[in-house]
Design a protein around this motif. Structure first.
Motif, PDB file in Angstrom:
ATOM      1  N   ALA A   1       0.625  -1.208  -0.408  1.00 45.04           N
ATOM      2  CA  ALA A   1      -0.091  -0.293  -0.044  1.00 45.04           C
ATOM      3  C   ALA A   1       0.738   1.612  -0.380  1.00 45.04           C
ATOM      4  N   ALA A   2       1.888   0.746   0.711  1.00 47.29           N
ATOM      5  CA  ALA A   2       2.751   2.779   1.000  1.00 47.29           C
ATOM      6  C   ALA A   2       3.797   2.282  -0.172  1.00 47.29           C
ATOM      7  N   GLU A   3       4.047   1.727  -1.195  1.00 49.47           N
ATOM      8  CA  GLU A   3       4.542   1.605  -2.213  1.00 49.47           C
ATOM      9  C   GLU A   3       3.524   2.781  -3.271  1.00 49.47           C
ATOM     10  N   ALA A   4       2.394   1.707  -3.300  1.00 55.81           N
ATOM     11  CA  ALA A   4       1.683   2.388  -4.832  1.00 55.81           C
ATOM     12  C   ALA A   4       0.967   3.441  -4.021  1.00 55.81           C
ATOM     13  N   VAL A   5       1.092   4.518  -3.298  1.00 54.73           N
ATOM     14  CA  VAL A   5       0.932   5.783  -3.552  1.00 54.73           C
ATOM     15  C   VAL A   5       2.574   7.166  -3.268  1.00 54.73           C
ATOM     16  N   GLY A   6       3.766   5.754  -3.327  1.00 58.18           N
ATOM     17  CA  GLY A   6       5.077   6.847  -3.223  1.00 58.18           C
ATOM     18  C   GLY A   6       5.234   7.087  -1.890  1.00 58.18           C
ATOM     19  N   GLY A   7       4.715   6.234  -0.797  1.00 62.97           N
ATOM     20  CA  GLY A   7       5.559   5.625   0.679  1.00 62.97           C
ATOM     21  C   GLY A   7       6.430   4.282   0.209  1.00 62.97           C
ATOM     22  N   ARG A   8       6.581   4.117   1.505  1.00 67.89           N
ATOM     23  CA  ARG A   8       8.140   3.311   1.545  1.00 67.89           C
ATOM     24  C   ARG A   8       7.931   3.053   2.985  1.00 67.89           C
ATOM     25  N   THR A   9       7.526   1.004   3.376  1.00 65.92           N
ATOM     26  CA  THR A   9       7.914   0.575   4.833  1.00 65.92           C
ATOM     27  C   THR A   9       9.184   0.040   4.947  1.00 65.92           C
ATOM     28  N   GLU A  10       9.193  -0.028   5.930  1.00 64.09           N
ATOM     29  CA  GLU A  10      10.651  -0.603   6.282  1.00 64.09           C
ATOM     30  C   GLU A  10      10.423  -0.966   7.720  1.00 64.09           C
ATOM     31  N   LEU A  11      11.263  -2.382   8.104  1.00 69.31           N
ATOM     32  CA  LEU A  11      11.122  -2.954   8.559  1.00 69.31           C
ATOM     33  C   LEU A  11      12.174  -3.124   9.742  1.00 69.31           C
ATOM     34  N   VAL A  12      12.088  -3.795  10.849  1.00 68.27           N
ATOM     35  CA  VAL A  12      13.893  -3.424  12.586  1.00 68.27           C
ATOM     36  C   VAL A  12      13.029  -4.293  13.130  1.00 68.27           C
ATOM     37  N   VAL A  13      14.260  -5.585  12.465  1.00 68.93           N
ATOM     38  CA  VAL A  13      14.429  -6.546  13.268  1.00 68.93           C
ATOM     39  C   VAL A  13      15.609  -7.284  13.737  1.00 68.93           C
ATOM     40  N   THR A  14      15.962  -7.848  15.078  1.00 68.53           N
ATOM     41  CA  THR A  14      17.594  -8.258  15.160  1.00 68.53           C
ATOM     42  C   THR A  14      17.134  -9.604  14.887  1.00 68.53           C
ATOM     43  N   GLU A  15      18.764  -9.852  13.720  1.00 67.31           N
ATOM     44  CA  GLU A  15      19.524 -10.875  13.136  1.00 67.31           C
ATOM     45  C   GLU A  15      19.211 -11.786  13.766  1.00 67.31           C
ATOM     46  N   ASP A  16      19.757 -11.503  14.256  1.00 69.29           N
ATOM     47  CA  ASP A  16      19.031 -13.236  15.412  1.00 69.29           C
ATOM     48  C   ASP A  16      17.858 -13.421  15.805  1.00 69.29           C
ATOM     49  N   SER A  17      16.614 -13.452  16.052  1.00 71.38           N
ATOM     50  CA  SER A  17      14.943 -13.236  16.333  1.00 71.38           C
ATOM     51  C   SER A  17      15.058 -15.057  15.646  1.00 71.38           C
ATOM     52  N   GLY A  18      14.077 -15.452  15.767  1.00 68.32           N
ATOM     53  CA  GLY A  18      12.484 -15.621  15.807  1.00 68.32           C
ATOM     54  C   GLY A  18      11.833 -14.936  14.271  1.00 68.32           C
ATOM     55  N   ILE A  19      11.985 -13.383  14.580  1.00 69.40           N
ATOM     56  CA  ILE A  19      11.009 -12.831  14.085  1.00 69.40           C
ATOM     57  C   ILE A  19      11.708 -12.998  12.294  1.00 69.40           C
ATOM     58  N   ALA A  20      13.215 -12.687  12.613  1.00 68.55           N
ATOM     59  CA  ALA A  20      13.974 -12.962  11.663  1.00 68.55           C
ATOM     60  C   ALA A  20      13.691 -13.917  10.636  1.00 68.55           C
ATOM     61  N   ARG A  21      13.798 -15.190  10.972  1.00 70.96           N
ATOM     62  CA  ARG A  21      13.614 -16.303  10.149  1.00 70.96           C
ATOM     63  C   ARG A  21      12.528 -16.093   9.274  1.00 70.96           C
ATOM     64  N   VAL A  22      11.457 -15.929  10.017  1.00 67.00           N
ATOM     65  CA  VAL A  22      10.090 -15.780   9.410  1.00 67.00           C
ATOM     66  C   VAL A  22       9.655 -15.578   8.348  1.00 67.00           C
ATOM     67  N   LEU A  23      10.375 -13.646   8.509  1.00 65.74           N
ATOM     68  CA  LEU A  23      10.714 -12.586   7.478  1.00 65.74           C
ATOM     69  C   LEU A  23      10.799 -13.004   6.281  1.00 65.74           C
ATOM     70  N   GLU A  24      12.478 -14.029   6.893  1.00 63.45           N
ATOM     71  CA  GLU A  24      13.418 -14.263   5.871  1.00 63.45           C
ATOM     72  C   GLU A  24      12.675 -15.313   5.012  1.00 63.45           C
ATOM     73  N   ILE A  25      12.321 -16.509   6.153  1.00 66.13           N
ATOM     74  CA  ILE A  25      10.950 -17.856   4.858  1.00 66.13           C
ATOM     75  C   ILE A  25       9.863 -16.691   4.020  1.00 66.13           C
ATOM     76  N   THR A  26       9.401 -15.809   4.714  1.00 65.18           N
ATOM     77  CA  THR A  26       8.502 -15.464   4.056  1.00 65.18           C
ATOM     78  C   THR A  26       8.836 -14.799   2.426  1.00 65.18           C
ATOM     79  N   SER A  27       9.945 -14.257   2.848  1.00 66.22           N
ATOM     80  CA  SER A  27      10.966 -13.126   1.599  1.00 66.22           C
ATOM     81  C   SER A  27       9.982 -11.486   2.092  1.00 66.22           C
ATOM     82  N   MET A  28      10.476 -11.360   2.939  1.00 66.60           N
ATOM     83  CA  MET A  28       9.281 -10.199   3.588  1.00 66.60           C
ATOM     84  C   MET A  28      10.325  -9.079   2.814  1.00 66.60           C
ATOM     85  N   GLY A  29      11.480  -9.655   3.332  1.00 69.19           N
ATOM     86  CA  GLY A  29      12.826  -8.793   2.120  1.00 69.19           C
ATOM     87  C   GLY A  29      12.879  -8.248   0.806  1.00 69.19           C
ATOM     88  N   THR A  30      12.030  -8.304   0.233  1.00 68.99           N
ATOM     89  CA  THR A  30      12.180  -8.716  -1.405  1.00 68.99           C
ATOM     90  C   THR A  30      10.104  -7.641  -1.348  1.00 68.99           C
TER      91      THR A  30
END
Length: 113
Positions: A72-101
């Motif tokens: 949604a942000a990209e569609a209106v010229g905005g940007r969404t960024e995430l902060v996640v500690t690299e060694d967390s389970g959250i980082a692994r979930v985001l990696e598996i789901t390709s959120m970095g794309t």
């Protein structure tokens, strides 16, 4: 599912106009409405940083909200960024789901700002 005691969310706007949404605790089906509400309040075209560094759990409903916010942000010229500690389970979930794309992922809030 989490209880309200397991979750907290607050936002702030930096002097440069970046909206930072801090998420603490468990982000799941019971708590994603609060994140959706906070994200919908951000002005269109704004850079939004979602700080998940103190998020302890993230389920598929949370991933869905993050992905939707980024699109949604990209569609209106905005940007969404995430902060996640690299060694967390959250980082692994985001990696598996390709959120970095969809959203840039940073290891700290300082790095994101």
């Amino acid at each position: 599912m989490s209880t309200p005691a397991d979750f907290d969310l607050w936002d702030e706007t930096t002097p440069s106009g970046v909206v930072v949404v801090h998420v603490s605790g468990e982000l799941d089906l019971a708590t994603v409405p609060r994140l959706e509400e906070a994200l919908s309040a951000a002005p269109n075209g704004t850079r939004v940083v979602i700080d998940l560094s103190t998020c302890t759990f993230l389920d598929s409903s949370g991933v869905r909200v993050l992905a939707s916010a980024a699109r949604a942000a990209e569609a209106v010229g905005g940007r969404t960024e995430l902060v996640v500690t690299e060694d967390s389970g959250i980082a692994r979930v985001l990696e598996i789901t390709s959120m970095g794309t969809l959203a840039r992922i940073h290891p700290s809030l300082d790095a994101a700002l």
